[in-house]
Each structure stands twice: as C-alpha cells, then as structure tokens.
Design an enzyme around this catalytic site. Structure first.
Site, PDB file in Angstrom:
ATOM      1  N   TRP A 391      21.969 -62.745  11.667  1.00  0.00           N
ATOM      2  CA  TRP A 391      23.220 -63.126  10.757  1.00  0.00           C
ATOM      3  C   TRP A 391      24.413 -63.930  11.485  1.00  0.00           C
ATOM      4  CZ3 TRP A 391      28.571 -62.002  11.206  1.00  0.00           C
ATOM      5  CH2 TRP A 391      29.226 -62.187  10.061  1.00  0.00           C
ATOM      6  N   HIS A 392      24.588 -63.788  12.819  1.00  0.00           N
ATOM      7  CA  HIS A 392      25.676 -64.439  13.377  1.00  0.00           C
ATOM      8  C   HIS A 392      25.298 -65.877  13.693  1.00  0.00           C
ATOM      9  CE1 HIS A 392      27.331 -60.428  14.540  1.00  0.00           C
ATOM     10  NE2 HIS A 392      28.258 -61.085  14.665  1.00  0.00           N
ATOM     11  N   GLY A 393      23.963 -66.366  13.658  1.00  0.00           N
ATOM     12  CA  GLY A 393      23.655 -67.708  13.951  1.00  0.00           C
ATOM     13  C   GLY A 393      22.189 -68.086  13.942  1.00  0.00           C
ATOM     14  N   PHE A 609      30.393 -68.691  11.435  1.00  0.00           N
ATOM     15  CA  PHE A 609      29.604 -67.508  11.121  1.00  0.00           C
ATOM     16  C   PHE A 609      29.636 -67.475   9.223  1.00  0.00           C
ATOM     17  CE2 PHE A 609      30.142 -65.830  15.364  1.00  0.00           C
ATOM     18  CZ  PHE A 609      29.243 -66.527  15.757  1.00  0.00           C
TER      19      PHE A 609
END
Length: 609
Positions: A391-393, A609
């Site tokens: 989800w962060h990258g 993000f």
C-alpha cells in the site's frame, strides 16, 4: 490577477506554507459566517428550528466540500476528476448496496433481517473493483508491468489511457501518454470509500442520502492527502451533528497545530536536509556508523513528519467541529513489533485489521483445529503486513519492508510462547550459528556481519536476563528489573524498526518507472557500509561535525519518551491559558519553527502515498 486560483505543480498547498494558512483563514471566515447566519435564522424562526439547523449543516457541508475540492485542485490539478468520479460512483453504489441488503424502506439503525440473495455482495464487489482498479492503475502500473516483462521477457511499456483520452479533448495534446503520474492522496481516499461501502454492507451505517454531503466526507481537506484514514462509521455521523467548540477545545486545537508545525519543520525537515538526505543520496561516501545513524534519525524524521501532519489535520478539523481519529501513540515506546503497529499509523492499522486481517480469518483456527491457530493467525498477520507494505508504494523494497515487519511480529509471538529455558537455548544456538556463518563467508557478506553483531548483542542481553531469572529476579516483582527489561525491549524494537526503514526510505521519493531498481541499489549500498565499513574512530569527529543533528535527535527521543500523563498535563495546561497567552504562544511557536525552515520547502513524506 487570478494566478492564485490556478494549479501550480511547483507550489502545492502545504500546511507548512503561508498561503495555506491564508487559504484556511478565508475558509474559516466563510465557515463562521455560515454558522452565525444559521444561528440568527434559527433564533428568528424558532418554530422551524430543526429544519433550519439541518439546512445550516447542509450549507456548511457543501461549503467545506467546495473548499476541499479547491484545495485538492491546488494540490493535484486535473486529478480532481478522479476524486469526483470516485465520489459519484461510490455514492451511487452505496445506495444500491443498502437497497439490496436491507430494502429501500429500511432506516439507518433498522433491525430488519438481511434480504436473501447475493445482490448486496455483487454491488460491494463492484465498488471494491472500481476503487482498487483505479488505485492499481495509477500506483502499480509500473510495478506490475516490470514484473510481467521480467517473467515473460517482453518489452511492454506503460501507456496512460486517461492522458490519451484527455488529448482527444485538447488541441495541443498537452498530456503525456508514456508516463503515469500518481495522484496525491489516492491511497487515502480510496481506502476511505472502500470503508464506506463495506460499512454499509455490514449494517454499521446507512448510506449518505445527499451526494454533496458524501462528497464532503470523501474530500475533507485537512486529512485528504495524507490521512488519517477516516472510517465512514466514524465520520459520517458527524455530518449531521451541530457545530460545537468549547474554549478548551479551541486551545487544544491550537496546541495540536503548533505541535505539528514544530515537529515537521524543526525535527523532520532539519534532520532530513542537514544529514539524512545526504547519506541516502550517496551511502558509499559515508562510514558504517554514519549510515546506521542515518537510519535511526530517519525513524525520527518520518515520525515527526507524518505525526506532525496529522497533528495539524486534527487541530484544523477540530476548529471546525470535526473529530479525526488519533493516529499515533508514542510508537517508539513499543516493546515489540506488534505493539509498534498498534501505536504507529493507527488509522491504517485499524483499517487493515478490519478490512483485510479479519476477512482473511483473523486468528481463527484452520479446519477447526486448535493446533492450527498459531499457524493461521501468523499467516494472516504476515499477509496483512505484505499488503500494508505494498500500500505504501509500488516497489519490492516496500514489500520487503512490510514482510520484515510481518516476520518480526511472528518471531515475537513465537518467542513469547516459549519457556525461559528454551529462549536461552535457542538464542545461544542462533549466536553460535551466526558466528560460524560469518567465518564461512569470510567477511564477504555485509548482511551476515550485521546480523551476527545484532544476534550477539541479543544473546548477551538474554544471558543476563536468564541468569537474573535463575537467581530469582522477576520483572513482575522487582520494579528495577522490570524497568531495565522494558528499556531493553524498547531499544531492540526501535533498532529493528529503524533497520526495516532502510527499505522504506530507499524506495521513497523516486520516479515510479525506476523506483525498484534505484531503491534496491541504495539499500544494498547502505547494508554494505554498515556491515563492512564500520569505523569507531569516526564517531567522535562525527558528533562534533553534526552536533546540532545529534542534539536534535536526542531531544526528540527524550520528548517522545516522556510519560503520557505528563504530555496530557501540559496539553491541558496550554488549553487552559487565557486567550491572549494562547495567541502569543502560537506566534512564538511559529516564529521559532520558521527559524529552521529550509530554502526549499520539504513536502510531507506521506503525500506520495
């Protein structure tokens, strides 16, 4: 003349810039006029007070939604269309989910039984598919395209279909079709609308009947681009609650705003510009100790940056009568990785638990067998952390970072399930194994060197603890031993979390097209320096050269470790001061913060993000 109304990608609206506060002053003035006008109308027409009150709330919601959309336009430009599409689609689908599950005549808190059939499930699946498709397209197109090319040996290139369509309406073909740009904050508002659809499906809330009210929930500007992630069940009821702000709440709101600015500008930006960014840009130019200290200070930077943003967001929202969830609870006081993720980015952790971990099965057993409970819960925890990392990258480094946190949580669970004798035996065996492994590699592998040193330090600590336990010293009966044990666990957890941030930071602030390759190269170089280029003679000269960085880091950690009771006490003391003193303290805080400001404003880390 009206250039300030145009989108400028080089000057987005940031909480740390003056013109954001000019924007907020104008918005708040309009907000105050709406609320006061509504109060006057209600007092003159007392017989229709409830209707007037509802109209005032709708006017407030519409006004703040318009302000939020302008804020997002100034931050992301034409990507406002994506936000508008998400708002419309999820509002319409939410209506259909509720109608299919409960019937059109059901009320918000109805106890009517759910309808038979799969209508609600299909509408929920449609909502999730639409939302995640947009998220995957904009955020993970490069990542999955690179994987596809590596697996099948192809040369597929990313193509921006939305830019192509936009060029069809543009004479000069202004949009680039060979590059996909990530809209600011898309991960946050996508997760919010998913929670809305799921909460309707679960019967926690009724759908928002007014499209503009729903648009306000999706786009509320204080937390729009970097959280905290607000669940629909937490925020939607606030859409219809009257504005209420006490004198103490005003003081608390001002405190949070000042606290966030000081964290962001003094701690986060100063550490980044004057030390951390230099090391991560060229790790090979710095010694192993400097690389290691950069990881520790980056943990302080990312905390001060992200919690500083959410502090400001909470304060700004509170001034308008809205409550955003707490997002941080002194995470570096954690004694293990599990506790860390209960304290760090709490809105994301709760979201992942409620919408990923529990649907996966949570800690329930497999096939009803008690023996499989530990296996199933650990697998679900690990998978949830992988998803949280991704989800962060869109980079393997983020996957590695999430995976390491998942492994840390599993190891901690297993460690606590062992008896005292087994803990010492296993740690001794692991220490011997790492010493042997290092001799076999003959200093060739930096990672082995790093792990060996860390394991030996853990073994020494475990040995001391084990001997004390044999002599009758217990953490639950001896206060001093308990304090030492807690400090040791906090220190080890902080070092572990900081090491995982090596992969987090390496993958940040990079072009998505090259993120994975560049991030992996940076991570390898830092591991090499920490494992093979350690020089103790550099420590004292380093402290003298970077004395302000070291002092700021130490001061930040001391403040972070202050008791919660003490922090709450000075927050309430600040809020209870006379209004002129609050204004004076806020002015002093702002002047102090801007003494540390850099020439180039540092964007908030979680904007990407």
């Amino acid at each position: 003349m009206f250039d300030f109304l145009k989108y400028d990608p080089t000057h987005p609206l940031l909480f740390t810039q003056f013109y954001f506060w000019a924007f907020f002053a104008i918005v708040y003035a309009g907000f105050t006029l709406i609320m006061q006008w509504g109060s006057i109308v209600e007092s003159r027409k007392s017989r229709v007070k409830s209707h007037s009150s509802l109209s005032r709330l709708h006017a407030r919601n519409i006004y703040l939604m318009a302000a939020s959309w302008f804020f997002y336009y100034k931050t992301s430009g034409i990507f406002l269309l994506i936000l508008a599409f998400i708002t419309l689609s999820d509002w319409l689908i939410g209506q259909q989910i509720y109608k299919a599950r409960y019937g059109s005549a059901a009320q918000a808190n109805s106890s009517l039984p759910m309808r038979e059939g799969r209508g609600g499930s299909l509408w929920l699946a449609l909502s999730v598919c639409v939302d995640l498709s947009l998220l995957f397209y904009f955020k993970y197109a490069y990542f999955f395209t690179n994987i596809f090319n590596d697996v099948f040996g192809t040369q597929v290139e990313v193509f921006d279909i939305f830019a192509y369509i936009g060029n069809g309406f543009s004479r000069d073909g202004r949009f680039l079709v060979d590059r996909i740009i990530l809209p600011v904050g898309i991960s946050f508002y996508i997760f919010q609308v998913i929670s809305y659809a799921v909460d309707i499906y679960r019967g926690k809330i009724a759908p928002v009947r007014n499209l503009l009210d729903f648009g306000f929930y999706v786009s509320f500007f204080p937390q729009l681009v970097a959280g905290p992630i607000v669940r629909a069940s937490e925020f939607v009821p606030q859409l219809y609650k009257p504005f209420f702000l006490t004198r103490r709440q005003f003081g608390i709101a001002v405190f949070w705003i000042c606290n966030g600015l000081l964290k962001k500008i003094i701690l986060s930006d100063y550490l980044a510009v004057n030390f951390i960014d230099r090391v991560f840009q060229s790790p090979m130019l710095f010694s192993g100790f400097e690389n290691f200290f950069a990881l520790l200070t980056y943990s302080m930077q990312v905390y001060a940056d992200f919690s500083g943003y959410t502090d400001i967001a909470i304060g700004v929202a509170l001034l308008m009568g809205f409550y955003l969830p707490k997002n941080f609870d002194s995470p570096y006081k954690s004694r293990n990785p599990q506790e860390f993720w209960r304290r760090w980015h709490q809105s994301l952790s709760r979201w992942l638990k409620g919408y990923v971990y529990i649907p996966l099965g949570g800690n329930r057993t497999l096939f009803g067998r008690p023996a499989s409970k530990l296996l199933s819960s650990n697998f679900n925890s690990f998978l949830t952390m992988l998803i949280g990392g991704l989800w962060h990258g869109a980079s393997w480094n983020f996957v590695i970072w999430g995976g390491l946190n998942g492994v840390g949580m599993i190891v901690n669970k297993c460690w606590r399930a062992l008896g005292e004798h087994w803990r010492y035996v296993l740690m001794t065996a692991l220490a011997v194994a790492m010493v042997v492994a290092r001799q076999l590699t003959r200093d060739a592998y930096a990672l082995v060197n790093m792990v060996e040193v860390w394991v030996l330090i853990l073994w020494v600590g475990t040995s001391i603890w084990y001997v004390g336990w044999l002599w009758g010293y217990r953490t639950d009966t001896n206060r001093f031993v308990g304090w030492i044990d807690q400090a040791w666990e906090i220190l080890q957890t902080f070092v572990f979390i900081s090491f995982t941030r090596l992969f987090f930071r390496s993958a940040s602030n990079l072009d998505p097209a090259t993120a994975s390759r560049e991030a992996w190269q940076t991570a390898k170089q830092m591991v090499h320096q920490i494992g093979c280029a350690w020089d103790n003679s550099i420590i004292l000269p380093f402290i003298r050269e970077y004395k302000y960085v070291v002092l700021l880091f130490v001061a930040g950690m001391i403040i972070h470790w202050l008791p919660d009771r003490f922090k709450r006490r000075y927050r309430l003391w600040f809020a209870a001061m006379p209004l002129p003193l609050i204004i004076l303290a806020a002015a002093v805080a702002v002047l102090l913060a801007y003494q540390f400001i850099s020439a180039d404003m540092q964007p908030f880390i979680y904007f990407q993000f």
